[in-house]
Design a protein around this motif. Sequence first.
Motif, PDB file in Angstrom:
ATOM      1  N   LEU A 393      33.823  42.858  42.089  1.00 27.12           N
ATOM      2  CA  LEU A 393      34.159  41.785  42.784  1.00 27.12           C
ATOM      3  C   LEU A 393      33.833  41.859  44.616  1.00 27.12           C
ATOM      4  CD1 LEU A 393      36.925  39.655  41.166  1.00 27.12           C
ATOM      5  CD2 LEU A 393      34.364  39.495  40.784  1.00 27.12           C
ATOM      6  N   ASN A 394      34.407  43.228  44.679  1.00 27.98           N
ATOM      7  CA  ASN A 394      34.419  43.760  46.061  1.00 27.98           C
ATOM      8  C   ASN A 394      35.271  42.907  46.969  1.00 27.98           C
ATOM      9  OD1 ASN A 394      33.652  45.605  48.254  1.00 27.98           O
ATOM     10  ND2 ASN A 394      31.930  44.366  48.834  1.00 27.98           N
ATOM     11  N   ASP A 395      36.519  42.388  46.411  1.00 25.49           N
ATOM     12  CA  ASP A 395      37.430  41.580  46.947  1.00 25.49           C
ATOM     13  C   ASP A 395      38.760  41.839  46.342  1.00 25.49           C
ATOM     14  OD1 ASP A 395      38.834  39.600  47.868  1.00 25.49           O
ATOM     15  OD2 ASP A 395      37.195  38.009  47.686  1.00 25.49           O
ATOM     16  N   LYS A 396      39.520  42.560  47.080  1.00 24.17           N
ATOM     17  CA  LYS A 396      40.703  42.979  46.338  1.00 24.17           C
ATOM     18  C   LYS A 396      41.834  41.784  45.988  1.00 24.17           C
ATOM     19  CE  LYS A 396      42.810  47.370  45.874  1.00 24.17           C
ATOM     20  NZ  LYS A 396      42.367  48.697  46.335  1.00 24.17           N
ATOM     21  N   SER A 397      41.847  41.034  46.951  1.00 23.85           N
ATOM     22  CA  SER A 397      42.800  40.079  46.978  1.00 23.85           C
ATOM     23  C   SER A 397      42.454  39.170  45.600  1.00 23.85           C
ATOM     24  CB  SER A 397      43.122  39.229  48.176  1.00 23.85           C
ATOM     25  OG  SER A 397      42.025  38.643  48.820  1.00 23.85           O
ATOM     26  N   ARG A 398      41.038  38.833  45.894  1.00 19.62           N
ATOM     27  CA  ARG A 398      40.619  37.806  44.650  1.00 19.62           C
ATOM     28  C   ARG A 398      41.216  38.601  43.057  1.00 19.62           C
ATOM     29  NH1 ARG A 398      34.592  36.289  42.817  1.00 19.62           N
ATOM     30  NH2 ARG A 398      35.182  34.808  41.092  1.00 19.62           N
ATOM     31  N   ALA A 399      40.641  39.908  43.180  1.00 13.29           N
ATOM     32  CA  ALA A 399      40.880  40.565  41.893  1.00 13.29           C
ATOM     33  C   ALA A 399      42.274  40.634  41.671  1.00 13.29           C
ATOM     34  CB  ALA A 399      40.392  41.869  42.057  1.00 13.29           C
ATOM     35  N   GLN A 400      43.282  40.728  42.662  1.00 15.13           N
ATOM     36  CA  GLN A 400      44.625  40.695  42.353  1.00 15.13           C
ATOM     37  C   GLN A 400      45.113  39.419  41.727  1.00 15.13           C
ATOM     38  OE1 GLN A 400      46.022  42.470  45.871  1.00 15.13           O
ATOM     39  NE2 GLN A 400      46.312  44.276  44.818  1.00 15.13           N
ATOM     40  N   GLU A 401      44.712  38.431  42.707  1.00 19.25           N
ATOM     41  CA  GLU A 401      44.847  36.874  42.013  1.00 19.25           C
ATOM     42  C   GLU A 401      44.716  36.763  40.427  1.00 19.25           C
ATOM     43  OE1 GLU A 401      46.599  34.311  43.277  1.00 19.25           O
ATOM     44  OE2 GLU A 401      47.109  35.924  44.780  1.00 19.25           O
ATOM     45  N   ILE A 402      43.247  37.107  40.345  1.00 21.60           N
ATOM     46  CA  ILE A 402      42.954  36.902  38.986  1.00 21.60           C
ATOM     47  C   ILE A 402      43.676  37.486  37.828  1.00 21.60           C
ATOM     48  CG2 ILE A 402      40.913  37.472  37.242  1.00 21.60           C
ATOM     49  CD1 ILE A 402      39.000  36.896  39.831  1.00 21.60           C
ATOM     50  N   LEU A 403      44.093  38.962  38.277  1.00 26.21           N
ATOM     51  CA  LEU A 403      44.879  39.556  37.336  1.00 26.21           C
ATOM     52  C   LEU A 403      46.352  39.022  37.183  1.00 26.21           C
ATOM     53  CD1 LEU A 403      43.592  43.175  37.968  1.00 26.21           C
ATOM     54  CD2 LEU A 403      43.252  41.791  35.938  1.00 26.21           C
ATOM     55  N   LYS A 404      46.718  38.554  38.119  1.00 22.43           N
ATOM     56  CA  LYS A 404      48.268  37.682  38.234  1.00 22.43           C
ATOM     57  C   LYS A 404      47.955  36.424  37.276  1.00 22.43           C
ATOM     58  CE  LYS A 404      50.392  38.833  42.487  1.00 22.43           C
ATOM     59  NZ  LYS A 404      50.552  38.387  43.928  1.00 22.43           N
ATOM     60  N   SER A 405      46.926  35.606  37.571  1.00 30.77           N
ATOM     61  CA  SER A 405      47.227  34.501  36.750  1.00 30.77           C
ATOM     62  C   SER A 405      47.009  34.774  35.088  1.00 30.77           C
ATOM     63  CB  SER A 405      46.030  33.563  37.235  1.00 30.77           C
ATOM     64  OG  SER A 405      44.888  34.110  36.856  1.00 30.77           O
ATOM     65  N   LEU A 406      46.016  35.988  35.052  1.00 31.91           N
ATOM     66  CA  LEU A 406      45.959  36.452  33.519  1.00 31.91           C
ATOM     67  C   LEU A 406      47.099  37.090  32.946  1.00 31.91           C
ATOM     68  CD1 LEU A 406      42.735  38.509  33.258  1.00 31.91           C
ATOM     69  CD2 LEU A 406      43.146  36.468  32.182  1.00 31.91           C
ATOM     70  N   ALA A 407      47.991  37.757  33.718  1.00 29.27           N
ATOM     71  CA  ALA A 407      49.298  38.150  33.334  1.00 29.27           C
ATOM     72  C   ALA A 407      50.088  37.150  32.827  1.00 29.27           C
ATOM     73  CB  ALA A 407      49.634  39.198  34.517  1.00 29.27           C
ATOM     74  N   VAL A 409      49.395  34.168  31.846  1.00 24.60           N
ATOM     75  CA  VAL A 409      48.803  33.438  30.881  1.00 24.60           C
ATOM     76  C   VAL A 409      49.348  34.352  29.546  1.00 24.60           C
ATOM     77  CG1 VAL A 409      46.794  32.978  29.267  1.00 24.60           C
ATOM     78  CG2 VAL A 409      46.712  32.354  31.761  1.00 24.60           C
ATOM     79  N   GLU A 410      49.016  35.557  29.692  1.00 23.98           N
ATOM     80  CA  GLU A 410      49.815  36.517  28.519  1.00 23.98           C
ATOM     81  C   GLU A 410      51.131  36.392  28.314  1.00 23.98           C
ATOM     82  OE1 GLU A 410      48.075  38.676  26.635  1.00 23.98           O
ATOM     83  OE2 GLU A 410      46.217  37.697  27.527  1.00 23.98           O
ATOM     84  N   ARG A 411      52.070  36.381  29.447  1.00 26.52           N
ATOM     85  CA  ARG A 411      53.355  36.061  29.291  1.00 26.52           C
ATOM     86  C   ARG A 411      53.663  34.803  28.392  1.00 26.52           C
ATOM     87  NH1 ARG A 411      53.874  38.044  34.368  1.00 26.52           N
ATOM     88  NH2 ARG A 411      54.088  35.974  35.229  1.00 26.52           N
ATOM     89  N   GLU A 412      52.899  33.727  29.187  1.00 24.35           N
ATOM     90  CA  GLU A 412      53.301  32.435  28.333  1.00 24.35           C
ATOM     91  C   GLU A 412      53.224  32.419  26.806  1.00 24.35           C
ATOM     92  OE1 GLU A 412      52.596  29.808  32.092  1.00 24.35           O
ATOM     93  OE2 GLU A 412      51.342  29.748  30.656  1.00 24.35           O
ATOM     94  N   LYS A 413      52.111  33.432  26.278  1.00 26.58           N
ATOM     95  CA  LYS A 413      51.434  33.420  25.043  1.00 26.58           C
ATOM     96  C   LYS A 413      52.610  34.102  24.133  1.00 26.58           C
ATOM     97  CE  LYS A 413      46.809  34.074  25.246  1.00 26.58           C
ATOM     98  NZ  LYS A 413      45.664  34.941  24.981  1.00 26.58           N
TER      99      LYS A 413
END
Length: 481
Positions: A393-407, A409-413
Amino acid sequence: MEWAEKYRPEHLADIVGNTSAVRQMADWAKTWTARSKPLLLYGKPGIGKTSSVYALARDMNWDVIELNASDQRTAAVIERIAGAGSTTASLTGSARKLIIMDEADNLQGTADRGGAKAILECIKNARQPIVLIANDLYGLAAELRLRCEPVQFRALPARSIAPRLKYICSSEKIACSESAVHEIAESAEGDMRSAVNMLYASAIGRQSLDGKNVHTSQKDERVSIFSLVTAVFGKTSDEELIRLSRDVDEFPEDIEQWVEGSVHTITDPAGLGLAYRSLSRADEYIGYTYRRQYHTLWRYATAVMLLGVADASAGKGIHSRILPPERWQKMSVAKKQKAIRAAVLSRLAATMQLPQATLREKYMDIITLLVDLDPETFARELALDADGLNFFLNDKSRAQEILKSLAKVEREKEPEPKKKGRKKAESPAKDADPAPAVDPVPKEELPVKSAPEERPADPPAPEEPGRKTVAHNQSTLFDGF
Ligand SMILES: Nc1ncnc2c1ncn2[C@@H]1O[C@H](COP(=O)(O)OP(=O)(O)OP(=O)(O)O)[C@@H](O)[C@H]1O
């Protein structure tokens, strides 16, 4: 069983070609004493180095201990197996244990922690015969190299490969035409393993084989960086240089550093200027590639640098040793980048079942585009962490945001925590996620019935949640790709 393994030579007498190397090995074994130097077999892949060592052990009735995985090559393991205390006979009664260290030119780096030093020490004091195997003689530390007796294995001529292919065909009861054998033997370029693999791919399931059934695409030869650098400074055609650069398993910026490391051998000032101009132009392309994530430019970078430096050196050759770029040791940041790229590529290669070189050459742009369109799926399926996702992505903050939201979702599961009042905590399954080791406050104990939106805020996401994402699933990621 594939034929390359099925037809691995059992005795030294079965080894095709390299007769003087084989003789040297047999003489060494017959006269071996604790004072003998270890053998160092070197040469390109697939020409019989490993097979010869095993055949030698069988002929001599020696046991074999192979130290391949880098985690086995610690000082302690090597000392135990080959050190002064290792003189005892083995279970089979053989008095000798032949110790084989494959990929000895891969000893540098962290994986073989202490391994290179340990091998050196062990070689000085060994009480057992040792054989080291390497592709590049000069990939070994000089100190190690000088303590060994080198045995060169050469690429096999097509006329030596052809009879072996015929022998395999006749053992498999396949009628094979001269032209088919000839075509395979020629296109293997000296690599017997490659030839046998091509034969297998072409002939398996057939009763006869002729020229039109031959598949030579099996060949996936890797060119060493040493060969490439030598070719750049030698008399090599432009086409050949480009071909070699495609087969070398290195990133353009790494190739650049290797080439730059030998540029000083150009003595003519005008030539030197031209060489540095080409390298700096290549550098611009490489920088642009990473800034814009436009991987097609890698190809231009490599062409500009190799052809430019080749022109500048005018085929005069290299008159000193080719050394790994010194800057590598100092550039820990670059090393980290390199490790990230290598990790991402190796996951992609495993998922897509393609060689890394092919991925880099052909598919990086399209994959970058796909990741940009659906980063969540790629992050999840490839278990990417922030650095890995940022590679695309060449965009660190976007990458971090995406991983946060994935995490999240995982927690909610994750399953509800166990109800209060259970008698005894069950011991967690071996591979279970250790997260709920401490029970959260059970729902019943919350002060008031809270509506879902009044739920206490989620705890902050862990720093690198991507590391915990689910393992990749080969079947879904590239469906229809
Ligand atoms: N000289 C040879 N004679 C007969 N078969 C060979 C010879 N060289 C290679 N082969 C075939 O190729 C296969 C692989 O060979 P081997 O593992 O000995 O190659 P290598 O030189 O050790 O390669 P690498 O460096 O990749 O380990 C063998 O199992 C055998 O089928």
